[in-house]
Motif scaffolding. Structure first.
Motif, PDB file in Angstrom:
ATOM      1  N   ILE A   1     -24.076  60.413 -47.246  1.00  0.00           N
ATOM      2  CA  ILE A   1     -23.571  59.309 -46.428  1.00  0.00           C
ATOM      3  C   ILE A   1     -23.654  58.021 -47.241  1.00  0.00           C
ATOM      4  O   ILE A   1     -24.715  57.645 -47.731  1.00  0.00           O
ATOM      5  N   ALA A   2     -22.501  57.378 -47.370  1.00  0.00           N
ATOM      6  CA  ALA A   2     -22.415  56.138 -48.127  1.00  0.00           C
ATOM      7  C   ALA A   2     -22.411  54.919 -47.215  1.00  0.00           C
ATOM      8  O   ALA A   2     -22.850  53.843 -47.617  1.00  0.00           O
ATOM      9  N   ALA A   3     -21.909  55.096 -45.986  1.00  0.00           N
ATOM     10  CA  ALA A   3     -21.786  53.954 -45.083  1.00  0.00           C
ATOM     11  C   ALA A   3     -21.854  54.423 -43.635  1.00  0.00           C
ATOM     12  O   ALA A   3     -21.593  55.594 -43.331  1.00  0.00           O
ATOM     13  N   TYR A   4     -22.184  53.470 -42.764  1.00  0.00           N
ATOM     14  CA  TYR A   4     -22.352  53.750 -41.349  1.00  0.00           C
ATOM     15  C   TYR A   4     -21.823  52.573 -40.545  1.00  0.00           C
ATOM     16  O   TYR A   4     -21.984  51.417 -40.942  1.00  0.00           O
TER      17      TYR A   4
ATOM     18  N   VAL B   1     -28.629  58.448 -41.823  1.00  0.00           N
ATOM     19  CA  VAL B   1     -28.112  57.194 -41.279  1.00  0.00           C
ATOM     20  C   VAL B   1     -29.227  56.157 -41.241  1.00  0.00           C
ATOM     21  O   VAL B   1     -29.031  54.997 -41.619  1.00  0.00           O
ATOM     22  N   TYR B   2     -30.405  56.573 -40.806  1.00  0.00           N
ATOM     23  CA  TYR B   2     -31.551  55.663 -40.768  1.00  0.00           C
ATOM     24  C   TYR B   2     -31.835  55.136 -42.177  1.00  0.00           C
ATOM     25  O   TYR B   2     -31.998  53.930 -42.380  1.00  0.00           O
ATOM     26  N   ALA B   3     -31.873  56.029 -43.160  1.00  0.00           N
ATOM     27  CA  ALA B   3     -32.178  55.635 -44.540  1.00  0.00           C
ATOM     28  C   ALA B   3     -31.116  54.694 -45.109  1.00  0.00           C
ATOM     29  O   ALA B   3     -31.451  53.699 -45.761  1.00  0.00           O
ATOM     30  N   VAL B   4     -29.850  54.997 -44.871  1.00  0.00           N
ATOM     31  CA  VAL B   4     -28.768  54.143 -45.361  1.00  0.00           C
ATOM     32  C   VAL B   4     -28.858  52.760 -44.727  1.00  0.00           C
ATOM     33  O   VAL B   4     -28.744  51.735 -45.410  1.00  0.00           O
ATOM     34  N   THR B   5     -29.082  52.716 -43.420  1.00  0.00           N
ATOM     35  CA  THR B   5     -29.139  51.435 -42.714  1.00  0.00           C
ATOM     36  C   THR B   5     -30.341  50.609 -43.169  1.00  0.00           C
ATOM     37  O   THR B   5     -30.212  49.403 -43.435  1.00  0.00           O
TER      38      THR B   5
ATOM     39  N   SER C   1     -25.931  64.939 -35.109  1.00  0.00           N
ATOM     40  CA  SER C   1     -27.393  64.850 -35.020  1.00  0.00           C
ATOM     41  C   SER C   1     -28.050  65.167 -36.361  1.00  0.00           C
ATOM     42  O   SER C   1     -29.116  64.642 -36.671  1.00  0.00           O
ATOM     43  N   ALA C   2     -27.415  65.973 -37.172  1.00  0.00           N
ATOM     44  CA  ALA C   2     -27.960  66.304 -38.495  1.00  0.00           C
ATOM     45  C   ALA C   2     -27.935  65.104 -39.445  1.00  0.00           C
ATOM     46  O   ALA C   2     -28.636  65.112 -40.461  1.00  0.00           O
ATOM     47  N   ASP C   3     -27.162  64.074 -39.120  1.00  0.00           N
ATOM     48  CA  ASP C   3     -27.030  62.890 -39.976  1.00  0.00           C
ATOM     49  C   ASP C   3     -28.070  61.815 -39.685  1.00  0.00           C
ATOM     50  O   ASP C   3     -28.174  60.846 -40.432  1.00  0.00           O
TER      51      ASP C   3
ATOM     52  N   LEU D   1     -18.526  56.886 -31.025  1.00  0.00           N
ATOM     53  CA  LEU D   1     -18.260  55.669 -31.795  1.00  0.00           C
ATOM     54  C   LEU D   1     -19.402  55.352 -32.758  1.00  0.00           C
ATOM     55  O   LEU D   1     -19.717  54.200 -33.025  1.00  0.00           O
ATOM     56  N   SER D   2     -19.999  56.403 -33.273  1.00  0.00           N
ATOM     57  CA  SER D   2     -21.032  56.299 -34.304  1.00  0.00           C
ATOM     58  C   SER D   2     -20.480  57.049 -35.506  1.00  0.00           C
ATOM     59  O   SER D   2     -20.383  58.286 -35.489  1.00  0.00           O
ATOM     60  N   TYR D   3     -20.076  56.317 -36.546  1.00  0.00           N
ATOM     61  CA  TYR D   3     -19.299  56.893 -37.644  1.00  0.00           C
ATOM     62  C   TYR D   3     -19.988  56.742 -38.999  1.00  0.00           C
ATOM     63  O   TYR D   3     -20.698  55.770 -39.238  1.00  0.00           O
ATOM     64  N   VAL D   4     -19.722  57.716 -39.864  1.00  0.00           N
ATOM     65  CA  VAL D   4     -20.206  57.669 -41.236  1.00  0.00           C
ATOM     66  C   VAL D   4     -19.030  57.800 -42.194  1.00  0.00           C
ATOM     67  O   VAL D   4     -17.976  58.335 -41.842  1.00  0.00           O
ATOM     68  N   ALA D   5     -19.245  57.305 -43.403  1.00  0.00           N
ATOM     69  CA  ALA D   5     -18.326  57.546 -44.519  1.00  0.00           C
ATOM     70  C   ALA D   5     -19.112  58.339 -45.543  1.00  0.00           C
ATOM     71  O   ALA D   5     -20.230  57.957 -45.906  1.00  0.00           O
ATOM     72  N   GLU D   6     -18.535  59.436 -45.975  1.00  0.00           N
ATOM     73  CA  GLU D   6     -19.191  60.292 -46.955  1.00  0.00           C
ATOM     74  C   GLU D   6     -18.674  59.999 -48.354  1.00  0.00           C
ATOM     75  O   GLU D   6     -17.468  59.844 -48.562  1.00  0.00           O
TER      76      GLU D   6
END
Length: 176
Positions: free
Chosen positions: A66-69, A24-28, A18-20, A55-60
């Motif tokens: 966060i670099a990817a989602y 995640v919104y900004a990256v997307t 939830s902290a991401d 099944l909601s994943y990030v790459a740091e």
């Protein structure tokens, strides 16, 4: 860059927390240069019939940002449950460095581990085959809307699975 660029950075992949959410919104939004896909993620979170929190994943990136989602949600092929990979987003300054591939591989492995059998993606036909996706039309799966058939792809996560043909039905948040 060459395919070897994927190995320049070691990407840490993990479930989104939830902290991401804001990041995640900004990256997307940045990856798609508009807010619609980021808003889609928020709408899918609100749909208990579609949302899989695991099944909601990030790459740091190495600095922890966060670099990817990548997200997998429930969809259906006719009446049979399937999974939809969408969206996949990479922060523009991290594109072509392997972050997207890392997060897609991680979320697909998580889907396989939780027992998902079929994942569908509507995406670039030059990108997704590297993960094992094939044209969905090979399985008799078709979209229920106008899109070039080569953009709808399927990945069968179990060799023992026979895939039933039919029309993909996305959650209402997709608007199709």
């Amino acid at each position: 860059m060459t395919d070897n660029a994927e190995h320049i950075t070691a990407w840490r992949t993990r479930r989104e927390t939830s902290a991401d959410r804001a990041e995640v919104y900004a990256v997307t939004a940045a990856a798609f240069e508009r807010a619609e896909e980021a808003d889609l993620v928020d709408a899918l979170r609100a749909d208990p019939g579609a949302w899989f929190p695991d099944l909601s994943y990030v790459a740091e990136a190495p600095d922890g940002t966060i670099a990817a989602y990548a997200l997998i949600t429930r969809c259906h092929v006719d009446g049979a449950p399937a999974a939809a990979l969408a969206p996949v987003a990479v922060r523009p300054d991290q594109q072509r460095r392997g972050a997207g591939s890392a997060v897609v591989r991680a979320v697909l492995e998580a889907a396989r581990a939780r027992g998902e059998r079929l994942v569908l993606v509507l995406g670039h036909p030059g990108y997704y085959p590297r993960f094992g996706f094939r044209p969905a039309s090979e399985y008799g799966i078709r979209p229920g809307f106008d899109v070039p058939s080569e953009h709808l792809m399927a990945l069968v996560l179990s060799d023992s699975l026979s895939v039933a043909p039919g029309t993909i039905r996305y959650p209402a948040a997709f608007g199709v």
